[in-house]
Design a protein around this motif. Sequence first.
Motif, mmCIF file in Angstrom:
data_model
loop_
_atom_site.group_PDB
_atom_site.id
_atom_site.type_symbol
_atom_site.label_atom_id
_atom_site.label_comp_id
_atom_site.label_asym_id
_atom_site.label_seq_id
_atom_site.Cartn_x
_atom_site.Cartn_y
_atom_site.Cartn_z
ATOM 1 N N PRO A 12 48.759 105.784 45.395
ATOM 2 C CA PRO A 12 49.386 104.446 45.383
ATOM 3 C C PRO A 12 48.376 103.322 45.124
ATOM 4 N N PHE A 13 47.151 103.476 45.625
ATOM 5 C CA PHE A 13 46.122 102.462 45.375
ATOM 6 C C PHE A 13 45.807 102.377 43.890
ATOM 7 N N LEU A 14 45.573 103.528 43.271
ATOM 8 C CA LEU A 14 45.229 103.547 41.855
ATOM 9 C C LEU A 14 46.389 103.069 40.984
ATOM 10 N N GLU A 15 47.610 103.315 41.430
ATOM 11 C CA GLU A 15 48.792 102.876 40.679
ATOM 12 C C GLU A 15 49.116 101.410 40.935
ATOM 13 N N GLY A 16 48.481 100.828 41.962
ATOM 14 C CA GLY A 16 48.731 99.426 42.275
ATOM 15 C C GLY A 16 50.086 99.188 42.921
ATOM 16 N N THR A 17 50.582 100.173 43.673
ATOM 17 C CA THR A 17 51.913 100.048 44.278
ATOM 18 C C THR A 17 51.875 99.719 45.770
ATOM 19 N N MET A 18 50.702 99.433 46.299
ATOM 20 C CA MET A 18 50.583 99.089 47.720
ATOM 21 C C MET A 18 50.822 97.602 47.924
ATOM 22 N N THR A 19 51.250 97.254 49.132
ATOM 23 C CA THR A 19 51.317 95.846 49.484
ATOM 24 C C THR A 19 49.891 95.362 49.729
ATOM 25 N N TYR A 20 49.716 94.038 49.791
ATOM 26 C CA TYR A 20 48.374 93.502 50.062
ATOM 27 C C TYR A 20 47.863 93.998 51.422
ATOM 28 N N ALA A 21 48.735 94.044 52.414
ATOM 29 C CA ALA A 21 48.314 94.483 53.753
ATOM 30 C C ALA A 21 47.885 95.947 53.730
ATOM 31 N N GLU A 22 48.653 96.797 53.051
ATOM 32 C CA GLU A 22 48.294 98.214 52.955
ATOM 33 C C GLU A 22 46.980 98.388 52.200
ATOM 34 N N GLU A 23 46.835 97.639 51.115
ATOM 35 C CA GLU A 23 45.618 97.745 50.320
ATOM 36 C C GLU A 23 44.404 97.258 51.109
ATOM 37 N N GLU A 24 44.581 96.193 51.874
ATOM 38 C CA GLU A 24 43.481 95.667 52.684
ATOM 39 C C GLU A 24 43.045 96.698 53.721
ATOM 40 N N GLU A 25 44.012 97.331 54.379
ATOM 41 C CA GLU A 25 43.703 98.364 55.374
ATOM 42 C C GLU A 25 43.014 99.563 54.714
ATOM 43 N N PHE A 26 43.510 99.959 53.542
ATOM 44 C CA PHE A 26 42.927 101.074 52.803
ATOM 45 C C PHE A 26 41.480 100.778 52.416
ATOM 46 N N LEU A 27 41.230 99.597 51.855
ATOM 47 C CA LEU A 27 39.874 99.242 51.429
ATOM 48 C C LEU A 27 38.926 99.111 52.619
ATOM 49 N N LYS A 28 39.441 98.667 53.742
ATOM 50 C CA LYS A 28 38.614 98.591 54.949
ATOM 51 C C LYS A 28 38.133 99.997 55.326
ATOM 52 N N HIS A 29 39.036 100.970 55.248
ATOM 53 C CA HIS A 29 38.651 102.352 55.561
ATOM 54 C C HIS A 29 37.670 102.881 54.511
ATOM 55 N N ILE A 30 37.946 102.607 53.252
ATOM 56 C CA ILE A 30 37.092 103.091 52.158
ATOM 57 C C ILE A 30 35.665 102.549 52.303
ATOM 58 N N ARG A 31 35.546 101.291 52.730
ATOM 59 C CA ARG A 31 34.213 100.701 52.915
ATOM 60 C C ARG A 31 33.439 101.400 54.029
ATOM 61 N N SER A 32 34.148 101.896 55.037
ATOM 62 C CA SER A 32 33.463 102.472 56.197
ATOM 63 C C SER A 32 33.372 103.999 56.164
ATOM 64 N N CYS A 33 34.051 104.638 55.222
ATOM 65 C CA CYS A 33 34.073 106.107 55.187
ATOM 66 C C CYS A 33 33.565 106.600 53.830
ATOM 67 N N ALA A 34 32.360 107.114 53.831
ATOM 68 C CA ALA A 34 31.738 107.572 52.584
ATOM 69 C C ALA A 34 32.513 108.726 51.952
ATOM 70 N N SER A 35 33.061 109.598 52.766
ATOM 71 C CA SER A 35 33.799 110.748 52.253
ATOM 72 C C SER A 35 35.054 110.316 51.501
ATOM 73 N N CYS A 36 35.817 109.404 52.078
ATOM 74 C CA CYS A 36 37.040 108.927 51.421
ATOM 75 C C CYS A 36 36.710 108.082 50.196
ATOM 76 N N ARG A 37 35.642 107.305 50.285
ATOM 77 C CA ARG A 37 35.226 106.503 49.136
ATOM 78 C C ARG A 37 34.845 107.426 47.976
ATOM 79 N N GLU A 38 34.139 108.500 48.275
ATOM 80 C CA GLU A 38 33.749 109.454 47.241
ATOM 81 C C GLU A 38 34.987 110.099 46.620
ATOM 82 N N GLU A 39 35.959 110.438 47.445
ATOM 83 C CA GLU A 39 37.204 111.035 46.940
ATOM 84 C C GLU A 39 37.938 110.045 46.033
ATOM 85 N N LEU A 40 38.011 108.774 46.443
ATOM 86 C CA LEU A 40 38.631 107.743 45.624
ATOM 87 C C LEU A 40 37.884 107.598 44.303
#
Length: 113
Positions: A12-40
């Motif tokens: 959903p992130f790559l497709e741009g179908t998230m709300t701003y709140a969902e995307e903000e929460e997702f990016l917050k996790h991606i910034r703090s988790c190297a494993s998920c960032r690598e997967e993204l």
Amino acid sequence: MDCKDALSRIRPFLEGTMTYAEEEEFLKHIRSCASCREELEIYFTVEKAVENLDADYGAKSFSLRREFAEELRRREAEIQRHNRIRQLRDLILTLAFTGIVVSMVIAIRFLYF
């Protein structure tokens, strides 16, 4: 957000179908988790590579890693802009409501005193 939830939101992130709140929460996790960032980054790289299979870049170099970093910065900037607009809207609504209440109090004072 945990890693399992973050990984389920990559598409959903790559497709741009998230709300701003969902995307903000997702990016917050991606910034703090190297494993998920690598997967993204892997998903992003594969998607962009497939999109650009037929592109002719000539002498221009193409860096998917740089494009990935730029895309994350762009999305974060968009979220920040959205949040600033929302805060400004809330401020304007608060000021308008305060103005209405003050006007009513003044009107009541003139009517009864």
